[in-house]
Design a protein around this motif. Structure first.
Motif, PDB file in Angstrom:
ATOM      1  N   SER A 175       6.652   1.056   7.076  1.00  0.00           N
ATOM      2  CA  SER A 175       8.006   0.512   6.945  1.00  0.00           C
ATOM      3  C   SER A 175       8.447   0.490   5.485  1.00  0.00           C
ATOM      4  CB  SER A 175       8.059  -0.902   7.529  1.00  0.00           C
ATOM      5  OG  SER A 175       7.781  -0.892   8.914  1.00  0.00           O
ATOM      6  N   LEU A 176       7.537   0.082   4.588  1.00  0.00           N
ATOM      7  CA  LEU A 176       7.887   0.062   3.163  1.00  0.00           C
ATOM      8  C   LEU A 176       8.120   1.468   2.638  1.00  0.00           C
ATOM      9  CD1 LEU A 176       8.215  -1.441   0.482  1.00  0.00           C
ATOM     10  CD2 LEU A 176       5.744  -1.231   0.154  1.00  0.00           C
ATOM     11  N   GLY A 177       7.264   2.405   3.007  1.00  0.00           N
ATOM     12  CA  GLY A 177       7.439   3.777   2.548  1.00  0.00           C
ATOM     13  C   GLY A 177       8.744   4.388   3.010  1.00  0.00           C
ATOM     14  N   LEU A 178       9.115   4.119   4.259  1.00  0.00           N
ATOM     15  CA  LEU A 178      10.384   4.626   4.778  1.00  0.00           C
ATOM     16  C   LEU A 178      11.566   3.988   4.052  1.00  0.00           C
ATOM     17  CD1 LEU A 178       9.604   4.688   8.605  1.00  0.00           C
ATOM     18  CD2 LEU A 178       9.731   6.641   7.069  1.00  0.00           C
ATOM     19  N   THR A 179      11.428   2.714   3.699  1.00  0.00           N
ATOM     20  CA  THR A 179      12.486   2.039   2.945  1.00  0.00           C
ATOM     21  C   THR A 179      12.647   2.670   1.563  1.00  0.00           C
ATOM     22  OG1 THR A 179      12.038  -0.040   4.106  1.00  0.00           O
ATOM     23  CG2 THR A 179      13.267  -0.173   2.049  1.00  0.00           C
ATOM     24  N   VAL A 180      11.539   2.906   0.886  1.00  0.00           N
ATOM     25  CA  VAL A 180      11.582   3.517  -0.435  1.00  0.00           C
ATOM     26  C   VAL A 180      12.196   4.918  -0.366  1.00  0.00           C
ATOM     27  CG1 VAL A 180      10.162   4.415  -2.333  1.00  0.00           C
ATOM     28  CG2 VAL A 180       9.647   2.176  -1.332  1.00  0.00           C
ATOM     29  N   TRP A 312      -6.898  -9.041   0.521  1.00  0.00           N
ATOM     30  CA  TRP A 312      -5.858  -8.718  -0.461  1.00  0.00           C
ATOM     31  C   TRP A 312      -5.808  -7.221  -0.761  1.00  0.00           C
ATOM     32  CZ3 TRP A 312      -7.147  -6.285  -4.995  1.00  0.00           C
ATOM     33  CH2 TRP A 312      -8.510  -6.294  -5.349  1.00  0.00           C
ATOM     34  N   LEU A 313      -6.993  -6.603  -0.832  1.00  0.00           N
ATOM     35  CA  LEU A 313      -7.021  -5.173  -1.157  1.00  0.00           C
ATOM     36  C   LEU A 313      -6.336  -4.347  -0.085  1.00  0.00           C
ATOM     37  CD1 LEU A 313      -8.088  -2.818  -2.939  1.00  0.00           C
ATOM     38  CD2 LEU A 313     -10.089  -2.780  -1.448  1.00  0.00           C
ATOM     39  N   PHE A 314      -6.477  -4.771   1.169  1.00  0.00           N
ATOM     40  CA  PHE A 314      -5.955  -3.983   2.274  1.00  0.00           C
ATOM     41  C   PHE A 314      -4.495  -4.316   2.599  1.00  0.00           C
ATOM     42  CE2 PHE A 314     -10.567  -4.274   2.603  1.00  0.00           C
ATOM     43  CZ  PHE A 314     -10.860  -2.931   2.452  1.00  0.00           C
ATOM     44  N   TRP A 315      -3.900  -5.117   1.738  1.00  0.00           N
ATOM     45  CA  TRP A 315      -2.452  -5.227   1.678  1.00  0.00           C
ATOM     46  C   TRP A 315      -1.929  -4.449   0.466  1.00  0.00           C
ATOM     47  CZ3 TRP A 315       1.570  -7.158   4.519  1.00  0.00           C
ATOM     48  CH2 TRP A 315       1.233  -7.830   5.695  1.00  0.00           C
ATOM     49  N   ILE A 316      -2.529  -4.698  -0.685  1.00  0.00           N
ATOM     50  CA  ILE A 316      -2.015  -4.081  -1.917  1.00  0.00           C
ATOM     51  C   ILE A 316      -2.157  -2.558  -1.891  1.00  0.00           C
ATOM     52  CG2 ILE A 316      -2.428  -3.851  -4.400  1.00  0.00           C
ATOM     53  CD1 ILE A 316      -3.044  -6.809  -4.481  1.00  0.00           C
ATOM     54  N   ALA A 317      -3.331  -2.060  -1.518  1.00  0.00           N
ATOM     55  CA  ALA A 317      -3.561  -0.613  -1.572  1.00  0.00           C
ATOM     56  C   ALA A 317      -2.687   0.160  -0.590  1.00  0.00           C
ATOM     57  CB  ALA A 317      -5.039  -0.310  -1.350  1.00  0.00           C
ATOM     58  N   PRO A 318      -2.627  -0.217   0.703  1.00  0.00           N
ATOM     59  CA  PRO A 318      -1.750   0.529   1.607  1.00  0.00           C
ATOM     60  C   PRO A 318      -0.269   0.424   1.240  1.00  0.00           C
ATOM     61  CG  PRO A 318      -3.400  -0.679   2.857  1.00  0.00           C
ATOM     62  CD  PRO A 318      -3.478  -1.170   1.447  1.00  0.00           C
ATOM     63  N   LEU A 319       0.170  -0.759   0.814  1.00  0.00           N
ATOM     64  CA  LEU A 319       1.581  -0.890   0.434  1.00  0.00           C
ATOM     65  C   LEU A 319       1.904  -0.026  -0.784  1.00  0.00           C
ATOM     66  CD1 LEU A 319       2.225  -4.719   0.924  1.00  0.00           C
ATOM     67  CD2 LEU A 319       2.972  -2.841   2.389  1.00  0.00           C
ATOM     68  N   ALA A 320       0.990   0.000  -1.753  1.00  0.00           N
ATOM     69  CA  ALA A 320       1.199   0.863  -2.921  1.00  0.00           C
ATOM     70  C   ALA A 320       1.209   2.331  -2.505  1.00  0.00           C
ATOM     71  CB  ALA A 320       0.108   0.605  -3.958  1.00  0.00           C
ATOM     72  N   GLY A 321       0.281   2.712  -1.647  1.00  0.00           N
ATOM     73  CA  GLY A 321       0.245   4.092  -1.167  1.00  0.00           C
ATOM     74  C   GLY A 321       1.482   4.460  -0.372  1.00  0.00           C
ATOM     75  N   GLY A 322       1.956   3.520   0.469  1.00  0.00           N
ATOM     76  CA  GLY A 322       3.169   3.790   1.237  1.00  0.00           C
ATOM     77  C   GLY A 322       4.374   3.989   0.343  1.00  0.00           C
ATOM     78  N   ALA A 323       4.512   3.128  -0.671  1.00  0.00           N
ATOM     79  CA  ALA A 323       5.624   3.266  -1.609  1.00  0.00           C
ATOM     80  C   ALA A 323       5.541   4.579  -2.379  1.00  0.00           C
ATOM     81  CB  ALA A 323       5.644   2.081  -2.576  1.00  0.00           C
ATOM     82  N   LEU A 324       4.336   4.957  -2.814  1.00  0.00           N
ATOM     83  CA  LEU A 324       4.163   6.233  -3.510  1.00  0.00           C
ATOM     84  C   LEU A 324       4.523   7.411  -2.608  1.00  0.00           C
ATOM     85  CD1 LEU A 324       0.845   5.644  -5.494  1.00  0.00           C
ATOM     86  CD2 LEU A 324       3.134   5.996  -6.456  1.00  0.00           C
ATOM     87  N   GLY A 325       4.094   7.330  -1.355  1.00  0.00           N
ATOM     88  CA  GLY A 325       4.441   8.400  -0.419  1.00  0.00           C
ATOM     89  C   GLY A 325       5.933   8.538  -0.234  1.00  0.00           C
TER      90      GLY A 325
END
Length: 336
Positions: A175-180, A312-325
Motif C-alpha cells: 500500500s505504501l509503495g503504491l502510494t509513493v 521493528w525490523l519487519f516493519w521498517i525494512a519492508p516499508l522502506a523497500g516498498g517506498a523504494l520500489g
C-alpha cells in the motif's frame, strides 16, 4: 442500505438538476459531477429501475450545444425546472444529494477494507499455516519449497478473487509503495493498513487455535520472523535488513509493472504470486521471509518475547523497500 440509496437516486437526481440549472451551472458540469458517479454506482448495484431515466437525462445533458442557444430537450427541461424550483428547498436537495455521494463513497471504502481483511487473512493463514502445520510433517513435510509456493498461491488466488474490489494489496508495504508511485490515494493508506493488520492477527489467532489442538503442541517459532539466533540460518541483523529491503523493493516493481497499461490485462496475479514465491525461496533461510509487516505482526503477537522485540525490523525494512520500489517504478514510468 442499498434500498434507501436506490430510492434517493430516483427522487433526488431530478430535483438537484433543477436547482443547479437555476443556479446557472452548465449542462456538462452537472453531468460530469453528479450523474457520472451515480450512473457508475447504479451499474454496480445491478442497474436498478431508476438507471434508464437518469441515463436518458444524462444523454440529453451531454447533447452537442448550439452556440448561444440551448437544444430543445435541454430548454424544455430548464423551463420545467423554472416552473417548479421555487417549491423546492434547494439547500435540502443539495445537502441530501451530497450525502448520497458520500454514502456511495463510504460503501465502496467499506467493501475495499473487508476485501483487504480477507485477502491478508488468507495470506497469513495459508502461508504461515503451511509452515506451522505442514512444513515438517513427518515423512510428508512440504519443506521450504512448499511453504514458498503456499505464500505465492495465497496472493495469486485472492488477487483474482478480490483484487478488483480493493486492488489486492494485502500488505502495508505494498500500500505504501503504491502510494509513493502515485497509484493509490494517501488518504486511504491508514485504513488499508489497519484492515491488513487486523486480518493478519485474526488469521494468526485461528491458526494458533488449530495448531494447539494437537497433543504435545509446542508453540516454537510459529512461523515468526527473526534474525540472529532466531533466523532459520543464523543470519545477522544486517543480512536480515538488506534482504528484506531488497526483496520488498523488487516485489513492488513486479506489482507496479505487471499492473501497468503496458502489459496484457488479467495476468498480473500470476506474476505477483510467482514473484512472492521466488522471494520466499530466497529468503526463508534468512528471516523466515516477511516483506509484509502485517504478516510479521500477527505471528509475533502469539510468540511474544523475542518476536516482539525484533518486530521493528519487519516493519521498517519492508516499508522502506516498498517506498523504494514505488520510487524506482515512478522513475521508470516517467522515463518511458
Amino acid at each position: 442500505m442499498v434500498v434507501p440509496i436506490r430510492l434517493a437516486m430516483r427522487t433526488r437526481a431530478g430535483e438537484l438538476t433543477c436547482a443547479l440549472f437555476e443556479a446557472g451551472v452548465g449542462d456538462a458540469e452537472i453531468a460530469s459531477v453528479i450523474f457520472n458517479p451515480i450512473s457508475i454506482f447504479m451499474n454496480r448495484l445491478g442497474r436498478p429501475a431508476g438507471l434508464n431515466a437518469i441515463s436518458g437525462l444524462r444523454k440529453r445533458l451531454l447533447a452537442p450545444q448550439v452556440p448561444h442557444a440551448s437544444p430543445p430537450a435541454s430548454r424544455s427541461l430548464r423551463e420545467a425546472c423554472r416552473g417548479n424550483v421555487r417549491a423546492l428547498d434547494r439547500n435540502r436537495i443539495v445537502t441530501d444529494s451530497l450525502k448520497l455521494l458520500v454514502e456511495v463513497k463510504e460503501a465502496r471504502m467499506q467493501k475495499s477494507l473487508v476485501a483487504e481483511f480477507l485477502g491478508t487473512f488468507w495470506l497469513v493463514f495459508g502461508g504461515c499455516g503451511s509452515a506451522v502445520l505442514a512444513a515438517a510433517y513427518p515423512e510428508l513435510g512440504i519443506g521450504f519449497v512448499g511453504v514458498a509456493f503456499a505464500f505465492g498461491l495465497t496472493v495469486l488466488t485472492m488477487a483474482y478473487a478480490v483484487g478488483g474490489i480493493s486492488g489486492g494489496h494485502f500488505n502495508p508495504a505494498v500500500s505504501l509503495g503504491l502510494t509513493v508511485a502515485g497509484r493509490f490515494p494517501a488518504a486511504r493508506l491508514v485504513p488499508y493498513v489497519v484492515a491488513q493488520v487486523v486480518g493478519a492477527i485474526a488469521a494468526a489467532a485461528l491458526l494458533y487455535l488449530i495448531a494447539s489442538g494437537k497433543a504435545g503442541f509446542e508453540l516454537g517459532g510459529f512461523a515468526a520472523n527473526g534474525y540472529g539466533d532466531h533466523s532459520p540460518g543464523g543470519y545477522s541483523l544486517l543480512s536480515a535488513l538488506l534482504i528484506e529491503v531488497l526483496l520488498t523493493m523488487f516485489f513492488l516493481i513486479i506489482i507496479l509493472g505487471s499492473t501497468s497499461s503496458r502489459v496484457p490485462a488479467g495476468f498480473a496475479p500470476l506474476a505477483i504470486g510467482l514473484g512472492l514465491t521466488l522471494i520466499h525461496l530466497v529468503s526463508i533461510p534468512v528471516t523466515n521471509t516477511s516483506v509484509n509487516p502485517a504478516r510479521s505482526t500477527g505471528q509475533a503477537l502469539f510468540v511474544g518475547g523475542w518476536a516482539l522485540q525484533q518486530l521493528w525490523l519487519f516493519w521498517i525494512a519492508p516499508l522502506a523497500g516498498g517506498a523504494l520500489g514505488g520510487l524506482v517504478w515512478k522513475f521508470l514510468d516517467d522515463a518511458d
